[in-house]
Design a protein around this motif. Sequence first.
Motif, PDB file in Angstrom:
ATOM      1  N   ASP A 503      26.653  44.244  22.425  1.00 42.79           N
ATOM      2  CA  ASP A 503      28.045  43.803  22.447  1.00 42.79           C
ATOM      3  C   ASP A 503      28.138  42.287  22.388  1.00 42.79           C
ATOM      4  OD1 ASP A 503      28.794  46.416  22.528  1.00 42.79           O
ATOM      5  OD2 ASP A 503      29.641  46.381  24.548  1.00 42.79           O
ATOM      6  N   ASN A 504      27.215  41.608  23.061  1.00 44.53           N
ATOM      7  CA  ASN A 504      27.196  40.146  22.985  1.00 44.53           C
ATOM      8  C   ASN A 504      26.697  39.669  21.632  1.00 44.53           C
ATOM      9  OD1 ASN A 504      25.102  37.652  23.378  1.00 44.53           O
ATOM     10  ND2 ASN A 504      27.013  37.290  24.488  1.00 44.53           N
ATOM     11  N   GLN A 505      25.590  40.264  21.164  1.00 41.76           N
ATOM     12  CA  GLN A 505      25.008  39.819  19.892  1.00 41.76           C
ATOM     13  C   GLN A 505      25.958  40.084  18.724  1.00 41.76           C
ATOM     14  OE1 GLN A 505      23.680  41.730  17.067  1.00 41.76           O
ATOM     15  NE2 GLN A 505      23.194  39.748  16.132  1.00 41.76           N
ATOM     16  N   GLY A 506      26.684  41.198  18.773  1.00 39.99           N
ATOM     17  CA  GLY A 506      27.537  41.569  17.652  1.00 39.99           C
ATOM     18  C   GLY A 506      28.910  40.929  17.657  1.00 39.99           C
ATOM     19  N   THR A 507      29.414  40.546  18.852  1.00 38.09           N
ATOM     20  CA  THR A 507      30.772  39.993  18.915  1.00 38.09           C
ATOM     21  C   THR A 507      30.791  38.517  19.293  1.00 38.09           C
ATOM     22  OG1 THR A 507      31.088  40.497  21.278  1.00 38.09           O
ATOM     23  CG2 THR A 507      31.602  42.251  19.686  1.00 38.09           C
ATOM     24  N   GLY A 508      29.762  38.036  19.980  1.00 42.54           N
ATOM     25  CA  GLY A 508      29.749  36.654  20.439  1.00 42.54           C
ATOM     26  C   GLY A 508      30.431  36.454  21.774  1.00 42.54           C
ATOM     27  N   PHE A 509      31.055  37.496  22.325  1.00 44.00           N
ATOM     28  CA  PHE A 509      31.722  37.373  23.621  1.00 44.00           C
ATOM     29  C   PHE A 509      30.712  37.600  24.753  1.00 44.00           C
ATOM     30  CE2 PHE A 509      35.338  38.163  20.885  1.00 44.00           C
ATOM     31  CZ  PHE A 509      36.338  37.373  21.446  1.00 44.00           C
ATOM     32  N   ALA A 510      30.947  36.932  25.869  1.00 44.02           N
ATOM     33  CA  ALA A 510      30.088  37.094  27.040  1.00 44.02           C
ATOM     34  C   ALA A 510      30.234  38.503  27.598  1.00 44.02           C
ATOM     35  CB  ALA A 510      30.449  36.069  28.109  1.00 44.02           C
ATOM     36  N   THR A 511      29.150  39.039  28.120  1.00 45.49           N
ATOM     37  CA  THR A 511      29.156  40.400  28.646  1.00 45.49           C
ATOM     38  C   THR A 511      28.388  40.466  29.960  1.00 45.49           C
ATOM     39  OG1 THR A 511      27.193  40.973  27.341  1.00 45.49           O
ATOM     40  CG2 THR A 511      29.332  41.481  26.352  1.00 45.49           C
ATOM     41  N   VAL A 512      28.668  41.526  30.704  1.00 42.12           N
ATOM     42  CA  VAL A 512      27.984  41.792  31.968  1.00 42.12           C
ATOM     43  C   VAL A 512      27.718  43.290  32.039  1.00 42.12           C
ATOM     44  CG1 VAL A 512      28.126  41.709  34.498  1.00 42.12           C
ATOM     45  CG2 VAL A 512      29.150  39.879  33.140  1.00 42.12           C
ATOM     46  N   MET A 513      26.523  43.672  32.474  1.00 47.45           N
ATOM     47  CA  MET A 513      26.200  45.074  32.668  1.00 47.45           C
ATOM     48  C   MET A 513      27.088  45.678  33.759  1.00 47.45           C
ATOM     49  SD  MET A 513      24.461  47.869  32.221  1.00 47.45           S
ATOM     50  CE  MET A 513      23.046  47.440  31.189  1.00 47.45           C
ATOM     51  N   ILE A 514      27.587  46.888  33.532  1.00 44.72           N
ATOM     52  CA  ILE A 514      28.263  47.619  34.603  1.00 44.72           C
ATOM     53  C   ILE A 514      27.185  48.028  35.610  1.00 44.72           C
ATOM     54  CG2 ILE A 514      29.690  49.602  35.215  1.00 44.72           C
ATOM     55  CD1 ILE A 514      30.619  49.742  32.333  1.00 44.72           C
ATOM     56  N   PRO A 515      27.243  47.534  36.825  1.00 44.55           N
ATOM     57  CA  PRO A 515      26.176  47.860  37.764  1.00 44.55           C
ATOM     58  C   PRO A 515      26.159  49.342  38.119  1.00 44.55           C
ATOM     59  CG  PRO A 515      27.937  46.649  38.856  1.00 44.55           C
ATOM     60  CD  PRO A 515      28.245  46.624  37.394  1.00 44.55           C
ATOM     61  N   ASN A 516      24.969  49.843  38.384  1.00 38.75           N
ATOM     62  CA  ASN A 516      24.819  51.239  38.773  1.00 38.75           C
ATOM     63  C   ASN A 516      25.104  51.337  40.271  1.00 38.75           C
ATOM     64  OD1 ASN A 516      24.155  53.967  38.604  1.00 38.75           O
ATOM     65  ND2 ASN A 516      22.026  53.586  39.170  1.00 38.75           N
ATOM     66  N   GLY A 517      26.399  51.450  40.575  1.00 31.04           N
ATOM     67  CA  GLY A 517      26.806  51.480  41.972  1.00 31.04           C
ATOM     68  C   GLY A 517      28.192  52.046  42.124  1.00 31.04           C
ATOM     69  N   SER A 518      28.785  51.820  43.254  1.00 35.67           N
ATOM     70  CA  SER A 518      30.122  52.331  43.568  1.00 35.67           C
ATOM     71  C   SER A 518      31.187  51.481  42.891  1.00 35.67           C
ATOM     72  CB  SER A 518      30.338  52.309  45.073  1.00 35.67           C
ATOM     73  OG  SER A 518      30.339  50.958  45.544  1.00 35.67           O
ATOM     74  N   LEU A 519      32.427  51.955  42.949  1.00 37.44           N
ATOM     75  CA  LEU A 519      33.547  51.193  42.390  1.00 37.44           C
ATOM     76  C   LEU A 519      33.665  49.833  43.068  1.00 37.44           C
ATOM     77  CD1 LEU A 519      36.062  50.934  40.607  1.00 37.44           C
ATOM     78  CD2 LEU A 519      37.360  52.162  42.381  1.00 37.44           C
ATOM     79  N   ALA A 520      33.459  49.788  44.379  1.00 39.93           N
ATOM     80  CA  ALA A 520      33.553  48.518  45.097  1.00 39.93           C
ATOM     81  C   ALA A 520      32.482  47.536  44.604  1.00 39.93           C
ATOM     82  CB  ALA A 520      33.407  48.758  46.599  1.00 39.93           C
ATOM     83  N   GLU A 521      31.268  48.030  44.378  1.00 41.93           N
ATOM     84  CA  GLU A 521      30.190  47.155  43.889  1.00 41.93           C
ATOM     85  C   GLU A 521      30.470  46.683  42.467  1.00 41.93           C
ATOM     86  OE1 GLU A 521      26.201  48.661  46.200  1.00 41.93           O
ATOM     87  OE2 GLU A 521      27.083  50.021  44.715  1.00 41.93           O
ATOM     88  N   ILE A 522      31.056  47.546  41.648  1.00 51.95           N
ATOM     89  CA  ILE A 522      31.417  47.147  40.283  1.00 51.95           C
ATOM     90  C   ILE A 522      32.463  46.041  40.324  1.00 51.95           C
ATOM     91  CG2 ILE A 522      32.562  47.935  38.174  1.00 51.95           C
ATOM     92  CD1 ILE A 522      31.207  50.663  38.616  1.00 51.95           C
TER      93      ILE A 522
END
Length: 579
Positions: A503-522
């Motif tokens: 997503d970053n390489q193809g669009t140029g926009f900054a990205t962050v992995m969705i963490p493997n955790g609860s909604l609060a951690e996300i």
Amino acid sequence: MPPTDAAGRSNRPADPERVGPAESAAEAQTADADRPTLAAGGRRRQARLTSRGVELLAALGALLLTAVVCGYWMSVARDARYPGHADAAFAYGVAQNIHAGRGPNIDYVWHFLVPDTPLHHYAFDYWLPLPSQLMALALRSGGGLPAVLNLNIALVVLMCVGTYAMARALSAAPWVPAVSAVVALVQPVVSSYVMQTESAVYLGAFAVPAMAAAIYARRLVLLWPVAGVLGALAAQSRTEGLVLCAVLGLAAFAWNERNRWFVRVGLLLLGYLAVSVPYLSRNFSQFGTPTPPASSSFPFITSYENLFAPHVPHTLSNLLGSGVQEFFLSRLRGIPSVLAVAFSRLDPVTAILGLLLIGGAAFGSRRGAATPLRSWSWARGVLRSDWLVPAGFLVAALLSTALVAPSWSGAATIKTMVAGVPILVVAALVQLGRGVVTTRVTVVCCLALIVFPLLSVARHSRATVRHNNVVGSNVATLIKPMQAEQACLNRRLVLMTRNPWEDNQGTGFATVMIPNGSLAEILDMALKYGATNIENPAVRLDERTMAAALAKGGPFVTSAAFGSRKIYRIRATTGGARC
């Protein structure tokens, strides 16, 4: 002056230092056939091809076939538009940044193994730098992604040169080196990864010649620095390269040659440090450690998705998981699966014939052993064998993957096998070259080993390019909606996604992995990195939690810019924008 025969050739016995056991046996069987004889009428029969002639003829055939296969790959590479998923997108994206003068940095966070990593940071805290650095050099040609894939093709040729040299050092049969190189060239795993901007081809390109150089260094000690340089390049391509360097060090210490062990080890270390010092220095300046800091978390990651957990505790309880017994059983269970994956990377015909030939060699050597397996003589024989380096590397690399990081041992094994396939191929063909079957059966086996995988080259290489283009095309459709969303928000858009690399390489926009955790951690991670939008959070959240998150007043809000796509605004970071 030594006695000679009628043709003027010396009758002096062959030098045992220059002729291997297989070559001596072959010469004993064919000595009479190789001598010119007088036919009826006094005419002299034409002598058969010499061993050198057979080798040159086989090498010429291998060169022609290699040229055809590489030419085809180059034509396929011209259709490549996008690098693909994860590792491939990362390596190529960093190469683009280096080429554009932005340095070896990235604008996304795809794991949380290194605390307090900023959104814009030095890229190599997990993966290794050499593939991206060499890709950046290829981009200077202006050829884009096809130029990088052409570099991959050149590296595969280098791997095949190493395969040829290794086979030549291990077999007296003159046709084995050329056939080994060709069989390794056309294997499915090679045809797939040659079209990927991945580290696997780089490992093979440096690891296989390093092993060949080490074997030849038993005869010419000045090749030890060459082995060290190549080993260091392999270690900067994939972590399995560090395993190779350890095996090379063991061989330099254990092999009992004319020079003392500290001379061999010193020369090997000299070559290694000549290449590695800049890389190690950069790691120390960036992280305070000689290796990427994320690697210290590998043993504590209990499942693949936990690689993306917001926190990976470095505790004994987390390491042991369900208990000491389960800890060991899970790793022991991983060994057969790793071996299955390893042989599945070979063409089926190659795998079957290879298992039969290698198994036959192992069984035969065991039956012929004069000492029991428990004897130290057996261990000394293994340590002094030329096979210590190639076999030792393959076994150690596969075992370390299964024992240290069982959670993703399958994926790691597949990539390791780009360097492992030549070893298995050489082992099988060395056994075939010993005359275990008739000449006619040997020819049939060689044709089968070449022709069957050759027929799949087009399918595997084109399928890889086609898949990567689909991945990249899907990402490219996000560019305009993301631009519209950023204009609406009047701030930098940062997308939280399960695929931050492409997503970053193809669009140029900054990205962050969705963490493997609860909604609060996300949501905590979204606030930390200023993520404005999240793509398909259902990959981490169950259906009930998703419904609550999208309900009125929930943390996620639909956006008109993305229409029906499952990309939502994060209320906490977008200030309730309504456009």
